[in-house]
Design a protein around this motif. Structure first.
Motif, PDB file in Angstrom:
ATOM      1  N   UNK A 117       0.824  -1.197   0.000  1.00 12.05           N
ATOM      2  CA  UNK A 117       0.000   0.000   0.000  1.00 12.05           C
ATOM      3  C   UNK A 117       0.856   1.243   0.000  1.00 12.05           C
ATOM      4  N   UNK A 118       0.193   2.385  -0.126  1.00  8.49           N
ATOM      5  CA  UNK A 118       0.924   3.651  -0.199  1.00  8.49           C
ATOM      6  C   UNK A 118       1.565   4.020   1.131  1.00  8.49           C
ATOM      7  N   UNK A 119       0.934   3.616   2.258  1.00  8.45           N
ATOM      8  CA  UNK A 119       1.491   3.990   3.551  1.00  8.45           C
ATOM      9  C   UNK A 119       2.621   3.096   3.998  1.00  8.45           C
ATOM     10  N   UNK A 120       2.914   2.003   3.277  1.00  5.04           N
ATOM     11  CA  UNK A 120       4.017   1.115   3.621  1.00  5.04           C
ATOM     12  C   UNK A 120       3.756   0.221   4.809  1.00  5.04           C
ATOM     13  N   UNK A 121       2.525   0.190   5.329  1.00  2.96           N
ATOM     14  CA  UNK A 121       2.209  -0.633   6.487  1.00  2.96           C
ATOM     15  C   UNK A 121       1.424  -1.879   6.120  1.00  2.96           C
ATOM     16  N   UNK A 122       0.899  -1.959   4.934  1.00  2.00           N
ATOM     17  CA  UNK A 122       0.087  -3.099   4.514  1.00  2.00           C
ATOM     18  C   UNK A 122       0.632  -3.664   3.221  1.00  2.00           C
ATOM     19  N   UNK A 123       0.757  -4.998   3.151  1.00  2.00           N
ATOM     20  CA  UNK A 123       1.244  -5.655   1.954  1.00  2.00           C
ATOM     21  C   UNK A 123       0.344  -6.805   1.563  1.00  2.00           C
ATOM     22  N   UNK A 170       0.047  -6.652   7.646  1.00  2.00           N
ATOM     23  CA  UNK A 170      -0.019  -5.258   8.096  1.00  2.00           C
ATOM     24  C   UNK A 170       0.778  -5.105   9.375  1.00  2.00           C
ATOM     25  N   UNK A 171       1.129  -3.859   9.721  1.00  2.00           N
ATOM     26  CA  UNK A 171       1.904  -3.548  10.905  1.00  2.00           C
ATOM     27  C   UNK A 171       0.972  -3.008  11.982  1.00  2.00           C
ATOM     28  N   UNK A 172       1.067  -3.563  13.191  1.00  2.00           N
ATOM     29  CA  UNK A 172       0.318  -3.074  14.346  1.00  2.00           C
ATOM     30  C   UNK A 172       1.321  -2.723  15.448  1.00  2.00           C
ATOM     31  N   UNK A 173       1.078  -1.600  16.119  1.00  2.00           N
ATOM     32  CA  UNK A 173       1.960  -1.113  17.168  1.00  2.00           C
ATOM     33  C   UNK A 173       1.278  -1.287  18.511  1.00  2.00           C
ATOM     34  N   UNK A 174       1.962  -1.938  19.440  1.00  2.00           N
ATOM     35  CA  UNK A 174       1.468  -2.119  20.807  1.00  2.00           C
ATOM     36  C   UNK A 174       2.573  -1.690  21.763  1.00  2.00           C
ATOM     37  N   UNK A 175       2.390  -0.537  22.366  1.00  2.00           N
ATOM     38  CA  UNK A 175       3.431  -0.005  23.244  1.00  2.00           C
ATOM     39  C   UNK A 175       4.673   0.345  22.452  1.00  2.00           C
ATOM     40  N   UNK A 176       5.809  -0.235  22.858  1.00  2.00           N
ATOM     41  CA  UNK A 176       7.058   0.009  22.136  1.00  2.00           C
ATOM     42  C   UNK A 176       7.374  -1.095  21.135  1.00  2.00           C
TER      43      UNK A 176
END
Length: 362
Positions: free
Chosen positions: A165-171, A193-199
């Motif tokens: 995707x354009x945001x670079x977080x989903x493929x 996709x990328x998910x952020x949990x804390x650090x």
């Protein structure tokens, strides 16, 4: 005076031409190396030109010193071959008389070398380190270009994405080859996709399968999943107090006199002192026989330059390892080179005087 003006103009022209040639060669080499690092994913392709500029600026002191050294050896060597030096010697101008115009021509460049080594060198390394760290901080999925295989930041996974995707977080159509000491796995999924949990950052895969083989037993496992999470390792930007010595300002090196910091400061001061000593060494090393059309004196002078700058690196290593104190290293290595330059200059001048007396007696 005609002697000073003519020699200084010849040195300036030779220095400019030599610097252009050296810059062209070195920039080409650095460009090839930086492109190679971008190809294997160590640096961002968008930062290639900026990193090339930082690298060239960091190595500019050595290129300036080498250009000065070659220009002095080449200019005085040409004067020997054209018998101009014989005329000056016969006029009562000794070889030591060449020191003043050489230093008067070179002192602005020596100031630039000192400023670059003491102040610009750490700044350049800090900026380059920040660019590399910022690229390493990117998630594994964002570092992968569509249609290309890419190694993860920890070196344990190889990624391939058909489209992203354009945001670079989903493929989409994600392929992952993971290798550890215990097992080797192949994971494929429709989307990721990328998910952020804390650090922590996780790569979340949807609708795929995983094939794993244990290294010890050879046991194979095939499993399908609707949702699969992989921890993505990130690297945080280095703080100012955690910078390596080469990226630490010179004042901070002296404020924190650890062996590694003093070794780095010894190397920086060595660039300036070495450039000055090499100018003095270039004057006696440029002597050539006008009856022989050879450049052995230039080759020998270049070998001397290489040895000297390896000695500068050796002094840095000895101070960093605690084998020598910084003052002792600077005094012994560069003080010894200064004494050697004066001794060679005196020996050459005495030889020219004896030659002139023999010619006068004949």
């Amino acid at each position: 005076m005609l002697f000073d003006s003519s020699l200084r103009s010849d040195l300036a022209r030779s220095f400019g031409a030599t610097l252009v040639v050296i810059l062209t060669i070195v920039l080409t080499m650095f460009l090839i190396r930086t492109l190679g690092q971008a190809a294997i994913g160590r640096v961002s392709p968008q930062d290639v030109v900026l990193l090339l500029g930082y690298t060239a600026l960091g190595h500019l002191p050595t290129m300036l010193a080498l250009s000065l050294f070659i220009s002095v050896v080449a200019t005085l060597g040409r004067m020997y071959r054209d018998s101009e030096m014989t005329i000056w010697f016969a006029s009562g101008v000794g070889l030591s008389r060449f020191v003043r115009p050489v230093l008067r021509t070179s002192w602005p460049v020596l100031l630039v070398i000192g400023a670059l080594a003491l102040f610009v060198w750490p700044w350049v390394n800090q900026r380059a380190q920040e660019l590399k760290d910022r690229f390493e901080r990117r998630s594994d999925i964002s570092r992968v270009a569509p249609g290309q295989f890419q190694t993860s930041s920890d070196g344990q996974r190889v990624f391939f994405i058909d489209r992203d995707s354009a945001d670079g977080r989903t493929g989409r159509n994600v392929f992952i080859l993971g290798t550890t000491a215990e097992a080797e796995s192949v994971t494929s999924a429709k989307t990721g996709r990328i998910e952020v949990e804390g650090e922590d950052r996780f790569l979340v895969l949807d609708r795929g399968q995983r094939n794993e083989e244990r290294s010890a037993s050879g046991e194979k496992t095939l499993s399908s999943f609707e949702n699969y999470r992989v921890l993505v390792g990130d690297r945080v930007l280095a703080r100012v107090d955690e910078l390596p010595p080469r990226a630490t300002p010179s004042v901070e090196l002296l404020r924190t006199p650890t062996p590694r910091n003093l070794g780095e400061f010894t190397w920086r001061m060595g660039l300036l002192l070495g450039a000055t000593n090499m100018l003095l060494l270039a004057i006696p090393l440029s002597a050539a026989n006008p009856r022989r059309a050879s450049n052995w004196n230039l080759l020998f002078a270049l070998l001397t330059f290489v040895v000297y700058y390896n000695v500068i690196n050796l002094s840095q290593a000895w101070v960093a390892s605690g084998r020598m104190e910084m003052g002792a290293a600077l005094a012994s290595f560069h003080g010894g080179a200064f004494a050697l330059a004066l001794a060679l200059l005196w020996w050459r001048e005495q030889g020219n005087r004896r030659f002139g007396l023999r010619r006068a007696a004949a």
